[in-house]
Design an enzyme around this catalytic site. Structure first.
Site, PDB file in Angstrom:
ATOM      1  N   SER A   1       2.148  -9.796 -23.409  1.00 43.97           N
ATOM      2  CA  SER A   1       2.514  -8.432 -23.773  1.00 43.97           C
ATOM      3  C   SER A   1       2.471  -8.169 -25.270  1.00 43.97           C
ATOM      4  O   SER A   1       2.306  -7.021 -25.695  1.00 43.97           O
ATOM      5  CB  SER A   1       3.922  -8.115 -23.250  1.00 43.97           C
ATOM      6  OG  SER A   1       4.848  -9.096 -23.675  1.00 43.97           O
TER       7      SER A   1
ATOM      8  N   HIS B   1       9.661  -5.950 -28.552  1.00 46.24           N
ATOM      9  CA  HIS B   1       8.202  -6.053 -28.668  1.00 46.24           C
ATOM     10  C   HIS B   1       7.711  -5.253 -29.872  1.00 46.24           C
ATOM     11  O   HIS B   1       8.386  -4.339 -30.337  1.00 46.24           O
ATOM     12  CB  HIS B   1       7.514  -5.516 -27.407  1.00 46.24           C
ATOM     13  CG  HIS B   1       7.469  -6.498 -26.285  1.00 46.24           C
ATOM     14  ND1 HIS B   1       8.583  -6.868 -25.579  1.00 46.24           N
ATOM     15  CD2 HIS B   1       6.425  -7.198 -25.745  1.00 46.24           C
ATOM     16  CE1 HIS B   1       8.238  -7.745 -24.646  1.00 46.24           C
ATOM     17  NE2 HIS B   1       6.944  -7.971 -24.731  1.00 46.24           N
TER      18      HIS B   1
END
Length: 289
Positions: free
Chosen positions: A39, A264
């Site tokens: 990711s 993230h």
């Protein structure tokens, strides 16, 4: 949210490092680039999403590297949740990532390993146990109960898996330039905390920082042992971790304020990783470091 204008400006800004290009890279050659990864590569929730199964963005760092002139053909098969196992096995509608690497591939970037050590579950666990001792290190105690650091052992156990991935890339594309991409700075490099923005106990920030550094060091060492380049994305992102103010951070906290998955990179984080990759590609030629 990124607009067409900002996207164009970004491509222009990123194109500058591409001037120092080695043989086989640039607009005059049909460079075939394959991006493998999890990711952190795919860019979940960053506009614009182009693959719902893998949460892949067209503004992730592979797309930006290609747009800056490093590839004429990009095959981005990165996928959120991928481990090294997904290099050989399908992940939903995403086929085995290594299937994208072919004998005519010129450039391969690999960013994987975080999910092999259980990155997501570590974040959840550390947040859950924080209330036991907000001033201490309950997460470190949890992972070191029994006398051994289970996260450190997980990093060691992941090293041969990364090596196998790089061998798989080499077997499929013996002439490709192979680049291992490390993970960016997620937490304050000085070890300070920012509870409750990031809900970890005070002393666990340094423990988790050191765990990430251990992971990156392993990736660097395995890359060197297998004639691959290594891109340090940690150092260029220091000072832009998830504890910083929204205007300054390139990594979103557990409750994001910019379009990105929790813990993230946001769009600026992907841009920073793209700059690091472009800088690395602009030094040296061929394989190796």
């Amino acid at each position: 949210m990124a607009t067409a204008a900002t996207g164009c400006a970004l491509v222009v800004a990123l194109a500058a490092p591409a001037a120092a290009q080695g043989p086989g890279f640039g607009h005059g050659h049909g460079t075939r680039y394959v991006a493998l990864g999890d990711s952190y590569t795919s860019g979940p929730l960053i506009p614009n999403q182009t693959d719902a199964n893998c949460a892949r963005s067209d503004h992730n760092y592979p797309s930006l590297v290609a747009a800056a002139g490093r590839a004429t053909v990009l095959k981005d098969v990165s996928c959120s949740g991928a481990t090294t196992a997904e290099m050989w096995q399908a992940q939903g509608t995403n086929g085995p990532q290594l299937d994208a690497v072919r004998s005519d591939t010129d450039l391969v970037t690999v960013q994987v390993g975080g999910n092999d050590i259980g990155f997501g579950s570590v974040i959840t666990t550390c947040a859950q146990v924080a209330s036991q001792d907000l001033a201490g290190a309950p997460c470190r105690r949890y992972y070191t109960s029994g006398g051994a650091d289970r996260l450190a052992l997980a990093v060691v156990a992941t090293a041969p898996k990364i090596a196998r991935v790089l061998k798989g890339v080499r077997a499929r594309a013996p002439h490709a330039r192979v680049v291992v991409v490390g993970y960016p700075d997620l937490l304050p490099d000085d070890g300070t905390g920012c509870y409750p923005t990031v809900p970890f106990a005070a002393q666990d920030f340094a423990y988790l920082r050191d765990t990430e550094k251990r992971l990156n060091l392993m990736l660097r060492m395995v890359a060197a042992l297998h004639r691959a380049a290594y891109v340090d994305t940690y150092r260029p992102t220091i000072g832009h971790d998830m504890c910083k103010a929204p205007a300054d951070r390139w990594i979103e906290p557990l409750r994001p304020t910019s379009p990105a998955a929790p813990a993230h990179p946001n769009a600026r984080g992907e841009q920073a990783m793209a700059r690091a990759v472009l800088t690395r590609l602009g030094t040296g030629h061929g394989h190796g470091r």
